[in-house]
Design a protein around this motif. Structure first.
Motif, short mmCIF file in Angstrom:
data_model
loop_
_atom_site.label_atom_id
_atom_site.label_comp_id
_atom_site.label_asym_id
_atom_site.label_seq_id
_atom_site.Cartn_x
_atom_site.Cartn_y
_atom_site.Cartn_z
N GLN A 341 2.87 1.04 -3.41
CA GLN A 341 1.65 1.71 -3.85
C GLN A 341 0.43 0.84 -3.64
N VAL A 342 0.56 -0.45 -3.94
CA VAL A 342 -0.57 -1.37 -3.80
C VAL A 342 -0.93 -1.56 -2.33
N ILE A 343 0.07 -1.81 -1.49
CA ILE A 343 -0.18 -2.08 -0.07
C ILE A 343 -0.68 -0.83 0.65
N SER A 344 -0.07 0.31 0.34
CA SER A 344 -0.40 1.54 1.06
C SER A 344 -1.83 1.99 0.83
N SER A 345 -2.46 1.51 -0.23
CA SER A 345 -3.86 1.86 -0.47
C SER A 345 -4.80 1.08 0.45
N HIS A 346 -4.25 0.05 1.13
CA HIS A 346 -5.06 -0.77 2.04
C HIS A 346 -4.51 -0.81 3.47
N GLY A 347 -3.18 -0.68 3.62
CA GLY A 347 -2.55 -0.80 4.93
C GLY A 347 -1.30 0.06 5.00
N ARG A 348 -0.30 -0.42 5.72
CA ARG A 348 0.95 0.33 5.93
C ARG A 348 2.12 -0.49 5.41
N PHE A 349 3.12 0.19 4.82
CA PHE A 349 4.19 -0.53 4.12
C PHE A 349 5.58 -0.05 4.55
N LEU A 350 6.49 -1.02 4.65
CA LEU A 350 7.90 -0.73 4.91
C LEU A 350 8.74 -1.72 4.13
N GLU A 351 9.78 -1.23 3.49
CA GLU A 351 10.75 -2.17 2.90
C GLU A 351 11.90 -2.31 3.90
#
Length: 519
Positions: A341-351
């Motif tokens: 949630q934190v990263i996706s508000s600024h960039g793109r995220f993958l676990e």
């Protein structure tokens, strides 16, 4: 584009399947070798490998007009050796006044006939091209995906198109060397004894979050084309170091950072070793993320993962729209959801946590990914370099859950093996015989063999820290509590690992759980 007319003896660039264009010469096929039906093709001998193949005319380009372009996109040692072989051929031909001397099957200087070597014929749609590999070839770590080093492993190792002309290419799913599977959760279960390739359905269209997709990698034989994206890596522990090493070996541009460099002198030396191998050093996580297109992180636990993102000079301060952050740490689903949630508000995220361990099983990691599907696709060459297989599991949190379940099973199994070895000793049975019997039965595996050898030799050099497997067991038990699902076996194993930690075994390998039974 106008069709290029080729004749016997012409030098060409030939493209076979997913492999990059390779220098070759149009030659006459053996009299008993039939031309493929329905295909306009030429018989080509590849330089540097001495392999032969029927190549479609649209996959052949004249050698000289495209030489410079090809050399720019292929930098490997074997490729250069092949180009050198072409130049040697041209020099010899020039010395002979432009006439080509064909020595295959002809007499030597004394008139004796020299035997011809059987031709190795490569085919684009072979089911098992590994059988055609030159048995004398030992080096499988080179980064060149040349036709002679074909292994039956999947990957996205095709070199991109060269400016000026376009190579014919097919979708990934049509490539017989890229095993792309879909397991629908609504399918009826098949027999557990059936080969997995029989139980999985070839992907025909994009999958949804309820699907599982697997992509076999090519890290073992090195046939990978590295991405041109700038890669960052945060965390150089046991797992992180092994992953970075593989990324560098496969030609990726990597910037590294380690959180304990200031505290632990040997970690600083560790960074220096990677810099000597071509890595760059970032001063902070924020700096690495701002410099790189894709940044991976692999740290010890949920707190470390949060601190890396939310702490001073952390990832959150450096990430921008379009930048990708890939969390590879084994943490709980709640932590992953928060970071997403934190990263996706600024960039793109993958676990993308990894199952397995580096070192003993180098190149055998399995990557479990979930989250932004486009980031997963952008990470393709990186995942191929890191391990043998990657899975896309849908929405964020699924990879964390699957990873904890896998490590729960592995940790419990390791504790049971240790318990069996100590019970064998307590009842007067030979531990070596126990291992010999175990290695001949259904539970035989590299994991069992190596961990038992660790115990019998008293060598507990860490391949996967005992403290980390205990952490994973603890998180898996908590996940079971949240789901109101009993985990009594994991709970019992967790207690044994906690005792081993009390005996100062935290920084040893997980197999040191054995010592909890003998003290």
């Amino acid at each position: 584009m106008a069709t290029v007319h080729l004749r016997i003896g012409d030098l060409v660039w030939g493209k076979l399947g997913r492999y990059p264009p390779w220098p070759g010469k149009v030659v006459s096929p053996p009299k008993d070798l039939k031309k493929p039906r329905g295909k306009k093709c030429h018989f080509v001998k590849f330089f540097g490998t001495e392999d032969h193949a029927w190549i479609k005319v649209e996959q052949l380009k004249p050698y000289h007009p495209h030489k410079e372009e090809m050399i720019k996109i292929n930098k490997g040692k074997r490729f250069q050796q092949a180009v050198d072989a072409v130049e040697d051929f041209l020099k010899k031909k020039e010395k002979q006044g432009g006439k080509e001397q064909n020595s295959e099957g002809k007499g030597d200087s004394k008139g004796k006939k020299t035997p011809t070597k059987p031709l190795k014929i490569l085919e684009e749609d072979d089911e098992d091209l590994s059988a055609l590999k030159d048995p004398s070839e030992k080096d499988l770590t080179d980064s060149d995906p040349e036709p002679s080093s074909v292994e039956r492993l999947g990957g996205l190792g095709t070199t991109g198109p060269v400016s000026g002309f376009k190579w014919e290419s097919s979708p990934v799913r049509d490539d017989p060397h890229f095993h792309h599977f879909l397991l629908s959760q609504t399918e009826k279960p098949a027999s557990s004894m059936e080969p997995i390739s029989k139980r999985l359905k070839v992907v025909e269209e994009d999958t949804r979050s309820t699907s599982i997709q697997a992509a076999d990698s090519t890290a073992i034989n090195g046939s990978i084309t590295p991405t041109d994206k700038r890669i960052g890596f945060l965390g150089l522990g046991l797992m992180g170091s092994g992953i970075v090493s593989n990324l560098l070996k496969m030609g990726h541009v990597v910037t590294v950072w380690n959180r304990t460099v200031e505290k632990v002198p040997q970690d600083n030396q560790h960074c220096d070793l990677f810099i000597q191998e071509g890595a760059r050093l970032g001063r902070t996580p924020a700096e690495v993320v701002s410099m790189c297109d894709i940044t991976f992180s692999c740290v010890s636990d949920p707190k470390a993962a949060r601190d890396l993102v939310l702490g001073p000079s952390g990832v959150l301060q450096g990430i921008r729209p379009g930048k990708c952050y890939v969390e590879m740490s084994t943490v709980d689903p709640e932590t992953i959801t928060e970071l997403s949630q934190v990263i996706s508000s600024h960039g793109r995220f993958l676990e993308a946590p990894v199952a397995g361990s580096t070192g003993l099983y180098d190149g055998m990691l399995v990557i479990l990914a979930a989250g932004d599907r486009t980031v997963y696709e952008d990470c393709s060459s990186c995942f191929q370099a890191m391990g043998k297989t990657s899975f896309f599991l849908g929405e964020v949190g699924n990879a964390a859950r699957m990873m904890l379940i896998l490590n729960m099973v592995q940790g419990s199994f390791m504790a049971t093996i240790a318990e069996g070895l100590t019970l064998a000793q307590a009842t007067g049975q030979s531990q070596h015989t126990f291992l010999d019997i175990l290695s001949q039965g259904q539970m035989a595996s590299t994991f069992v063999d190596q961990k038992c050898q660790n115990i019998l030799q008293g060598n507990f050099k860490p391949d996967y820290y005992l403290k980390h497997i205990q952490k994973d067991l603890r998180l898996a038990i908590s996940m079971g509590d949240t789901a109101n699902h009993p985990t009594p076996m994991a709970a019992a194993a967790n207690e044994v690992y906690k005792r081993a930690k009390a005996l100062d075994q935290s920084d040893n390998d997980m197999s040191a759980v054995y010592r909890a039974y003998i003290h």
